[in-house]
Structures are given as structure tokens and as C-alpha cells.
Design an enzyme around this catalytic site. Sequence first.
Site, PDB file in Angstrom:
ATOM      1  N   THR A  72       8.141  64.372  83.265  1.00 55.94           N
ATOM      2  CA  THR A  72       7.041  63.639  82.653  1.00 55.94           C
ATOM      3  C   THR A  72       6.742  62.407  83.481  1.00 55.94           C
ATOM      4  OG1 THR A  72       7.704  64.408  80.463  1.00 55.94           O
ATOM      5  CG2 THR A  72       6.232  62.508  80.555  1.00 55.94           C
ATOM      6  N   ARG A 113      16.414  66.158  83.934  1.00 53.75           N
ATOM      7  CA  ARG A 113      15.145  66.081  84.665  1.00 53.75           C
ATOM      8  C   ARG A 113      13.929  65.744  83.807  1.00 53.75           C
ATOM      9  NH1 ARG A 113      14.435  70.869  88.966  1.00 53.75           N
ATOM     10  NH2 ARG A 113      14.328  72.141  87.080  1.00 53.75           N
ATOM     11  N   ASP A 114      14.103  65.543  82.503  1.00 63.35           N
ATOM     12  CA  ASP A 114      12.953  65.156  81.673  1.00 63.35           C
ATOM     13  C   ASP A 114      13.379  64.191  80.562  1.00 63.35           C
ATOM     14  OD1 ASP A 114      10.261  65.126  81.019  1.00 63.35           O
ATOM     15  OD2 ASP A 114      10.394  66.852  79.682  1.00 63.35           O
ATOM     16  N   ILE A 115      14.232  63.239  80.918  1.00 61.99           N
ATOM     17  CA  ILE A 115      14.608  62.196  79.959  1.00 61.99           C
ATOM     18  C   ILE A 115      13.392  61.316  79.697  1.00 61.99           C
ATOM     19  CG2 ILE A 115      15.995  60.112  79.634  1.00 61.99           C
ATOM     20  CD1 ILE A 115      17.613  62.616  79.269  1.00 61.99           C
TER      21      ILE A 115
END
Length: 265
Positions: free
Chosen positions: A120, A80-82
Site C-alpha cells: 500500500t 509486505r503490507d503493514i
Amino acid sequence: LQGKVANVRTYSSTNGFETVPRLAQKYGIKVMAGAWLDKRKENNVKEIVKDGPTLKRVLDIGIQICEGLALAHEKGVIHRDIKSENIMVTARGQVKIMDFGLAKLKGASKLTHAGTTLGTLGYMSPEQASGEEVDSRSDIFSVGVVLYELLTGRMPFWGNNQAAIVNSIINEEPQPVARFNAQATAKIEDMVSKALAKEKDERYQHADDLMADLRRERKTLDYARTTKLAEAARAAQTTRVEPAGRAEPGGTALPSEAWSRGEDG
């Protein structure tokens, strides 16, 4: 679950995961032996973007990202935050996926209220930017953003404020990769476009699928390079200058063939 998943800081490699032992034990995630990373010997992808990496390096990084994510997704873990800052590359070229702090286990209770977002902005999938429930295909979209950034040196979606960026992610198509990178092949363009599809059903459905395409394209580039070198070597041989004949006393050079037979008069 909330305390164990939301607050853990970890990374994955192509061989497994390094994480809080209790979390690994409970959910069956393999723990690698070894020390934490030596930050001095690594760069994140954001720093690599500034160097203008070669196509081969972009493909190598993409392959390893997908390999690590495939292992996570196999365990039901969605990152969920690559993003480029969360992808580290060692001096030997090994890729590490950092910061599983926002990771979510498939089927687990939601950690946020409906309509809120985690991640992000700029790397979010359309469904993530809309505050919808996400699955592993959201991570694949984020990988597409990272690949686009590596290839072009810029983000595929942008705006002057958060609302504009969200609108770009949901409604706008990115500029073609080839506009900013003349070396990018049509296949690379297709892979990035598929990873960045607005509809998750139209994306790569598994990280393994994207990884397979990246590997095939790397082999194609390697073959093309080898073929080009072989052709250059053959061209050099055919244009090699034959040795000059030996001059006679009168100043006329004998053909080198005659010289080799000893026909010197």
C-alpha cells in the site's frame, strides 16, 4: 508456494499465527486454537488514530505489532503490507496483524517481475516503492509509518499523486513528530526516525530491537507518572491545614497545642 502464500488471508497475534492449516503445517507455523475475530468488538488502527490515542496506548500497540512481526520474521515470513487498516485492536487491547495476503517467505521465488511493487503506497519502504527486493526491514519501516500516524494523526509521506508520494518516501524526510504532538518524548522521536531511515542498514535491523526500545520507553513513562503522583501526594500532606484552636469565652482562641493538653484555664 505461490498459491499458498499469495492468496492466504490470515492474522498474527502475540502468541502465534492463525492461518490456513496446510500452509502452517508445511512451514512450521504455530496455529492458535480459537475462532476467527469478532469484528464488532475490534477497531483497526486507522480508526484509533481519529481518537488521538495516548502515548501509552501508542507504545502498547507498537510493542504488540513488533512482537507479532518478530514471530513472523523468525519463520522467514515478510508481511509486505503493514498498514493501519491491517492492524486490529480488540476491546481488551490485544493487537492482531491482519491480511498476510502479500506475505513472502524469505528465500522463496519472487512472486512478481522485477520493477513491480506490492503493498500500500504511503506505508511502503523506499526499496519497496522502488520495486526492489525487500526483507524484514521493509516491514519495520512500515511499522514506523504506523507509529508516526498514531502519534501525529497524519502520514509521514504524502503527495497529490502516486509519483509525488513515491518521491516523498524515497527523497524527503518527514516532519518531526513533536511538531504535531507536544507530548512525544525525544526518545519516541528517535525511535520513529530510526524506523523510518531511508537506508535499511540504518534502521532497526530486527523487530525485537524496536520492541525493546518501545518497552523501555513505556517503563520510563510509567515511572514518571508514578513519581509525579507520589510528589503530588507528598505536596498535599505538607499543605494540610492544622486544626484551629478552641475559642475562650472572651473570644481569644487557645493554641491547638494547649487545647490538646487540656490547658483551658
